[in-house]
Write a protein that holds these residues in place. Structure first.
Motif, PDB file in Angstrom:
ATOM      1  N   ALA A  18       0.842  -1.192   0.000  1.00 60.73           N
ATOM      2  CA  ALA A  18       0.000   0.000   0.000  1.00 60.73           C
ATOM      3  C   ALA A  18       0.882   1.248   0.000  1.00 60.73           C
ATOM      4  N   GLN A  19       1.970   1.147   0.797  1.00 62.56           N
ATOM      5  CA  GLN A  19       2.866   2.309   0.847  1.00 62.56           C
ATOM      6  C   GLN A  19       3.504   2.594  -0.499  1.00 62.56           C
ATOM      7  N   THR A  20       3.992   1.509  -1.118  1.00 62.17           N
ATOM      8  CA  THR A  20       4.704   1.745  -2.371  1.00 62.17           C
ATOM      9  C   THR A  20       3.766   2.265  -3.444  1.00 62.17           C
ATOM     10  N   SER A  21       2.514   1.812  -3.385  1.00 67.25           N
ATOM     11  CA  SER A  21       1.609   2.265  -4.442  1.00 67.25           C
ATOM     12  C   SER A  21       0.729   3.418  -3.969  1.00 67.25           C
ATOM     13  N   ALA A  22       1.033   3.898  -2.726  1.00 69.02           N
ATOM     14  CA  ALA A  22       0.198   4.961  -2.168  1.00 69.02           C
ATOM     15  C   ALA A  22       0.142   6.170  -3.103  1.00 69.02           C
ATOM     16  N   ALA A  23       1.320   6.520  -3.592  1.00 69.05           N
ATOM     17  CA  ALA A  23       1.372   7.693  -4.457  1.00 69.05           C
ATOM     18  C   ALA A  23       0.500   7.473  -5.689  1.00 69.05           C
ATOM     19  N   ALA A  24       0.547   6.250  -6.197  1.00 64.27           N
ATOM     20  CA  ALA A  24      -0.246   5.960  -7.388  1.00 64.27           C
ATOM     21  C   ALA A  24      -1.733   5.958  -7.045  1.00 64.27           C
ATOM     22  N   GLU A  25      -2.079   5.386  -5.867  1.00 65.91           N
ATOM     23  CA  GLU A  25      -3.494   5.276  -5.543  1.00 65.91           C
ATOM     24  C   GLU A  25      -4.122   6.617  -5.183  1.00 65.91           C
ATOM     25  N   ASN A  26      -3.269   7.559  -4.781  1.00 62.47           N
ATOM     26  CA  ASN A  26      -3.783   8.885  -4.488  1.00 62.47           C
ATOM     27  C   ASN A  26      -4.569   9.451  -5.657  1.00 62.47           C
ATOM     28  N   ARG A  27      -4.198   8.951  -6.812  1.00 61.66           N
ATOM     29  CA  ARG A  27      -4.857   9.478  -7.999  1.00 61.66           C
ATOM     30  C   ARG A  27      -6.181   8.771  -8.262  1.00 61.66           C
ATOM     31  N   ALA A  28      -6.566   7.916  -7.323  1.00 64.28           N
ATOM     32  CA  ALA A  28      -7.821   7.181  -7.408  1.00 64.28           C
ATOM     33  C   ALA A  28      -7.879   6.367  -8.698  1.00 64.28           C
ATOM     34  N   SER A  29      -9.081   6.032  -9.149  1.00 64.51           N
ATOM     35  CA  SER A  29      -9.171   5.134 -10.289  1.00 64.51           C
ATOM     36  C   SER A  29      -9.490   5.910 -11.560  1.00 64.51           C
ATOM     37  N   LYS A  30      -9.321   7.228 -11.471  1.00 61.60           N
ATOM     38  CA  LYS A  30      -9.596   8.028 -12.660  1.00 61.60           C
ATOM     39  C   LYS A  30      -8.586   9.161 -12.701  1.00 61.60           C
ATOM     40  N   GLY A  31      -8.072   9.464 -13.834  1.00 60.05           N
ATOM     41  CA  GLY A  31      -7.136  10.572 -13.921  1.00 60.05           C
ATOM     42  C   GLY A  31      -6.024  10.302 -14.904  1.00 60.05           C
ATOM     43  N   GLN A  32      -4.933  11.027 -14.685  1.00 61.86           N
ATOM     44  CA  GLN A  32      -3.795  10.876 -15.585  1.00 61.86           C
ATOM     45  C   GLN A  32      -2.595  10.393 -14.796  1.00 61.86           C
ATOM     46  N   LEU A  33      -1.857   9.513 -15.378  1.00 62.77           N
ATOM     47  CA  LEU A  33      -0.713   8.936 -14.695  1.00 62.77           C
ATOM     48  C   LEU A  33       0.500   9.055 -15.611  1.00 62.77           C
ATOM     49  N   GLN A  79      -7.201   0.560 -11.501  1.00 61.50           N
ATOM     50  CA  GLN A  79      -6.287   0.991 -10.455  1.00 61.50           C
ATOM     51  C   GLN A  79      -4.902   1.257 -11.052  1.00 61.50           C
ATOM     52  N   ALA A  80      -4.228   2.263 -10.485  1.00 57.63           N
ATOM     53  CA  ALA A  80      -2.912   2.626 -11.007  1.00 57.63           C
ATOM     54  C   ALA A  80      -1.931   1.466 -10.889  1.00 57.63           C
ATOM     55  N   ASP A  81      -2.030   0.689  -9.789  1.00 61.13           N
ATOM     56  CA  ASP A  81      -1.036  -0.390  -9.654  1.00 61.13           C
ATOM     57  C   ASP A  81      -1.297  -1.531 -10.634  1.00 61.13           C
ATOM     58  N   ILE A  82      -2.532  -1.632 -11.113  1.00 58.87           N
ATOM     59  CA  ILE A  82      -2.788  -2.631 -12.154  1.00 58.87           C
ATOM     60  C   ILE A  82      -2.075  -2.224 -13.441  1.00 58.87           C
ATOM     61  N   ILE A  83      -2.108  -0.911 -13.708  1.00 52.84           N
ATOM     62  CA  ILE A  83      -1.403  -0.424 -14.887  1.00 52.84           C
ATOM     63  C   ILE A  83       0.091  -0.729 -14.756  1.00 52.84           C
ATOM     64  N   PHE A  84       0.620  -0.481 -13.545  1.00 50.64           N
ATOM     65  CA  PHE A  84       2.030  -0.776 -13.289  1.00 50.64           C
ATOM     66  C   PHE A  84       2.338  -2.244 -13.585  1.00 50.64           C
ATOM     67  N   SER A  85       1.500  -3.136 -13.030  1.00 49.01           N
ATOM     68  CA  SER A  85       1.825  -4.552 -13.194  1.00 49.01           C
ATOM     69  C   SER A  85       1.645  -4.977 -14.648  1.00 49.01           C
ATOM     70  N   GLU A  86       0.753  -4.309 -15.357  1.00 50.82           N
ATOM     71  CA  GLU A  86       0.599  -4.633 -16.781  1.00 50.82           C
ATOM     72  C   GLU A  86       1.867  -4.255 -17.555  1.00 50.82           C
ATOM     73  N   ILE A  87       2.417  -3.087 -17.218  1.00 46.42           N
ATOM     74  CA  ILE A  87       3.654  -2.678 -17.899  1.00 46.42           C
ATOM     75  C   ILE A  87       4.778  -3.659 -17.558  1.00 46.42           C
ATOM     76  N   GLU A  88       4.788  -4.098 -16.292  1.00 51.84           N
ATOM     77  CA  GLU A  88       5.804  -5.066 -15.884  1.00 51.84           C
ATOM     78  C   GLU A  88       5.643  -6.375 -16.653  1.00 51.84           C
ATOM     79  N   LYS A  89       4.394  -6.789 -16.857  1.00 53.84           N
ATOM     80  CA  LYS A  89       4.133  -8.037 -17.590  1.00 53.84           C
ATOM     81  C   LYS A  89       4.702  -7.990 -19.000  1.00 53.84           C
TER      82      LYS A  89
END
Lengths: 730, 52
Positions: A18-33, A79-89
């Motif tokens: 949660a901490q590591t992705s906190a910054a990403a989740e701050n942007r909620a599930s809508k927005g620009q990353l 979720q922003a962390d899903i996007i992260f893991s997709e890029i990692e994939k």
């Protein structure tokens, strides 16, 4: 109980996540990353990420930039962390962009500027076409109806240019006026608006003179200058941002394995860097030896060998094996961080020469406004129909735009080139001082020489072959980590038993049952012997009796001699060293230096430099070690060659990050080139303004000529500064 | 020649549309990265999808 433990550890894990992705989740599930992906290497990578991400549900838009290695994603319902893991994939390693806002802002600025430039360009082409009709119509003219049509058409095309494209000038002029310090934007803005409204008035009242073509050309060429300036800034910032955002976020403390944010690292902390990882702090290797790629700093992709005691920089890549690094500076002082701040410093820096130009420019603006007003008024009183166009011409022609660009553009380009060249400069002042250098003072060890010891002479005291002596030494020195041991690195079949290293004295061990000692003479044998002569370092190999004296010396750098012969044509050269007289003479002869001083302590070096200065020399001190730091401080300018100690880098005005002294010659040449480019720019800008103003006042010039001349003059200054982009290639 | 009184305003109208399209495309980020777009045509789409 087990399950409770498992639960709590799961909870702990999820809290870390949660901490590591906190910054990403701050942007909620809508927005620009905005995500940095440093391993985007080619267009194929960039397009692959784009194509795959866009297929995910909830991603509206995805743009990758190859230049900045950034992915910007507009998303809704994912979720922003899903996007992260997709890029990692996809096989990439995304990093959250921590400098996102500044980056987006700069991107936005660049887009705005491009849009304005484009609109001005389109507008200019159209208006010129309409204006051409009236230019080529000949003395008889064309029917007034057609002239009026062309005027109205130009009016339509020039309006977005005057208000949309030229908006930054109007904004700048307004804030200048509010601060009561009229800058360059004031005459520009007044000229554009005055020409525009005067033309509008003539269109509406069916007058004859319109200046829409001047309005568009003036705006377009000025924007070209600004756009070039902005893109060079953006290019620099992109490079720096990329290297900073690619720094590891946390460092592993060596003994505990604890992860600490790199901004919390303290001096003397020990951090562990695994193979393939980025080095997390500037410091000295205390354990292990490895290959390091310092491409970020030097542009050199070949990895460099680093052993215990070598300096490593945060942001370079550890390639070969695990190392432990002792942190030598805090995060704010990392070289990579300094390089990021350097840009801002260098754009703010004003050499003496341009401070004068600036002061003049300030009065210039006020003078122009007055001059334009008086000229217009005089021509009006002389009852000339051209009074407005002449006043406008004066306003445009005398605008010192080129003058205001002359220095900052040159420094911006110069600093960016130096960075690519592997030189970190502490301030812009350095380049100015360096160009004045008349005498260069070199340190010997580690600067002109490699600092690596090699065997240069063997004096056998018994009948033993040199090969055998060297082999014995190599076998014995295997236990030692002292720099001397590196002089004896060669393959040997001798097996050593009971090997022992005595700090500061030497090594001992048994080979084939015979006990050997190798080291300073007091250590090697009980009878004190004095070495054959006093050049370099002598060590003694002995069993029960002395076997041989071995003379060690450090190697002269491969390119020192050619550097000195090159530099001595233009500069006075001196060498200062703490070593003995014969050793200094040997090196001086090898390299071709006539003036040298041996057995110089750090205080002696300072005194010697003061003496040179009192003789009227502008002294450049080139060194690498702590013993040179004081001398560097007193010299006019100083360069540190790939220093190990941070103290040395702090003392020096500039640091050659690459261990290659031949770059000094290029650097000196470059400083002179920078100075001459700045002078050319200032002379040109001043000369142009002074020559053209009388022509404008006397009414010889048309407003469009003035606009073109002024813009070309600015462009010339920018292009001239761009010659500094190629360092050391010509 | 009277056609010009119709054609010039028409052309201005078209140019304004072009300007709007240009400004939109700039703000859409289409000019942000010239390097990637330049090599887009060289890449075979099927190849990338197959190598997935």
């Amino acid at each position: 109980m087990n399950s409770a433990a498992a639960q709590s550890s799961a909870a702990a894990q999820s809290s870390v996540a949660a901490q590591t992705s906190a910054a990403a989740e701050n942007r909620a599930s809508k927005g620009q990353l905005s995500v940095k992906v440093p391993d985007i290497r080619c267009a194929a990578c960039a397009l692959k990420i784009e194509r795959e991400l866009i297929q995910l549900p909830g991603i509206d838009q995805c743009r990758t930039s190859l230049a900045t290695k950034t992915v910007v994603i507009d998303f809704d319902g994912i979720q922003a962390d899903i996007i992260f893991s997709e890029i990692e994939k996809l096989g990439f390693s995304p990093i959250l962009d921590n400098n996102e806002e500044a980056q987006l802002q700069l991107n936005q600025d660049a887009r705005n500027m491009l849009a304005r430039l484009g609109v001005a360009g389109i507008g200019m082409m159209q208006v010129m076409m309409f204006a051409l009709v009236t230019y080529v119509s000949g003395p008889d003219g064309i029917e007034p109806a057609y002239t009026r049509l062309m005027q109205w058409a130009s009016f339509a095309m020039a309006t977005p240019v005057a208000f949309y494209s030229a908006a930054p000038f109007h904004k700048g002029a307004l804030s200048d006026l509010r601060l009561l310090s009229p800058g360059m934007d004031v005459p520009v803005s007044i000229a554009i608006l005055a020409a525009y409204f005067f033309s509008v008035f003539n269109v509406l009242t069916a007058g004859s003179e319109v200046y829409f073509d001047s309005v568009c050309m003036f705006t377009f060429f000025l924007l070209v200058g600004r756009y070039i300036e902005l893109s060079s800034r953006k290019k620099y910032q992109d490079g720096v941002d990329l290297s900073i955002s690619c720094l590891p976020v946390k460092a592993a403390i060596a003994d505990t394995g604890m992860l600490v944010p790199i901004s919390d690292l303290k001096i003397n902390d020990l951090v562990r860097v695994d193979v393939g990882e980025l080095i997390s702090a500037d410091g000295i290797i205390t354990e292990g030896s490895t290959l390091v790629s310092e491409m970020t700093f030097t542009g050199e992709s070949l990895p460099i060998e680093k052993r215990v005691g070598a300096r490593v920089l945060a942001g370079s890549v550890n390639i070969e094996s695990e190392i432990v690094v002792e942190v030598s500076v805090v995060y704010e002082d990392f070289v990579i961080k300094k390089m990021a701040d350097l840009y801002i410093e260098s754009t703010l820096f004003k050499p003496k020469f341009s401070i004068l130009a600036d002061r003049i420019a300030r009065y210039f603006v006020a003078a122009i406004l007055g001059l334009a007003f008086i000229t217009g008024l005089s021509w009006y009183l002389l009852d000339s129909g051209n009074w407005f166009s002449i006043a406008l011409t004066v306003l445009v022609v005398s605008c010192p735009c080129a003058l205001s660009l002359a220095t900052p553009v040159a420094y911006t380009v110069a600093v960016a080139s130096l960075r690519k060249f592997g030189v970190v400069v502490s301030s812009g002042e350095f380049l100015e001082k360096l160009a004045d250098t008349s005498r260069i003072v070199f340190d010997k060890t580690g600067t002109l020489t490699t600092g690596d010891l090699t065997v240069i002479k063997i004096v056998a005291l018994k009948d033993v072959s040199e090969e055998k002596i060297l082999a014995l030494c190599a076998a014995l020195e295997k236990v030692s980590r002292h720099p001397i041991a590196r002089a004896f690195e060669l393959k040997t079949d001798y097996k050593v038993s009971d090997a022992e290293y005595a700090a500061g004295l030497g090594v001992l061990g048994a080979i084939n049952g015979i006990h050997y000692r190798l080291g300073v003479s007091e250590f090697a044998t009980e009878n004190s012997l004095s070495p054959p002569d006093d050049s370099g370092i002598w060590v003694l190999l002995a069993d029960t009796d002395p076997i041989a004296w071995i003379n060690l010396s450090d190697e002269v750098r491969r390119n020192s001699a050619s550097l000195i012969s090159d530099l001595s044509k233009r500069y006075k050269i001196s060498m200062l060293t703490g070593d003995s007289q014969p050793e200094a003479l040997r090196v001086a002869n090898l390299i071709g230096i006539e003036s040298y001083e041996a057995k110089a302590s750090p205080e002696d070096k300072v005194e010697k430099i003061k003496a040179y200065q009192s003789m009227g020399d502008q002294v450049l001190m080139v060194g690498d070690g702590i013993n040179d730091a004081a001398a560097m401080g007193i010299a006019h300018s100083s360069v540190a060659v790939s220093p190990v100690d941070i103290v040395v880098q702090e003392a020096a005005d500039a640091t050659l990050l690459q261990n290659d002294i031949s770059r000094l010659s290029t650097l000196l040449g470059f400083s002179i080139q920078v100075r001459s480019v700045i002078r050319q720019n200032i002379y040109w800008a001043f000369g142009y303004n002074l020559c053209v103003i009388p022509l404008a006042v006397s009414g010889v010039l048309e407003p469009w000529m003035a606009a073109l001349g002024m813009s070309l003059s600015s462009l010339l200054v920018v292009l001239n500064a761009n010659r500094l982009r190629w360092i050391g290639e010509n | 020649m009277e056609a010009i009184f119709f054609l010039v305003p028409l052309s201005i109208g078209i140019i304004f549309m072009a300007i709007i399209a240009f400004v939109w495309s700039v703000h859409d980020g289409q000019y942000d990265d010239m390097d990637k777009e330049a090599s887009r045509i060289l890449l075979d789409e099927d190849e990338i999808n197959n190598s997935k």
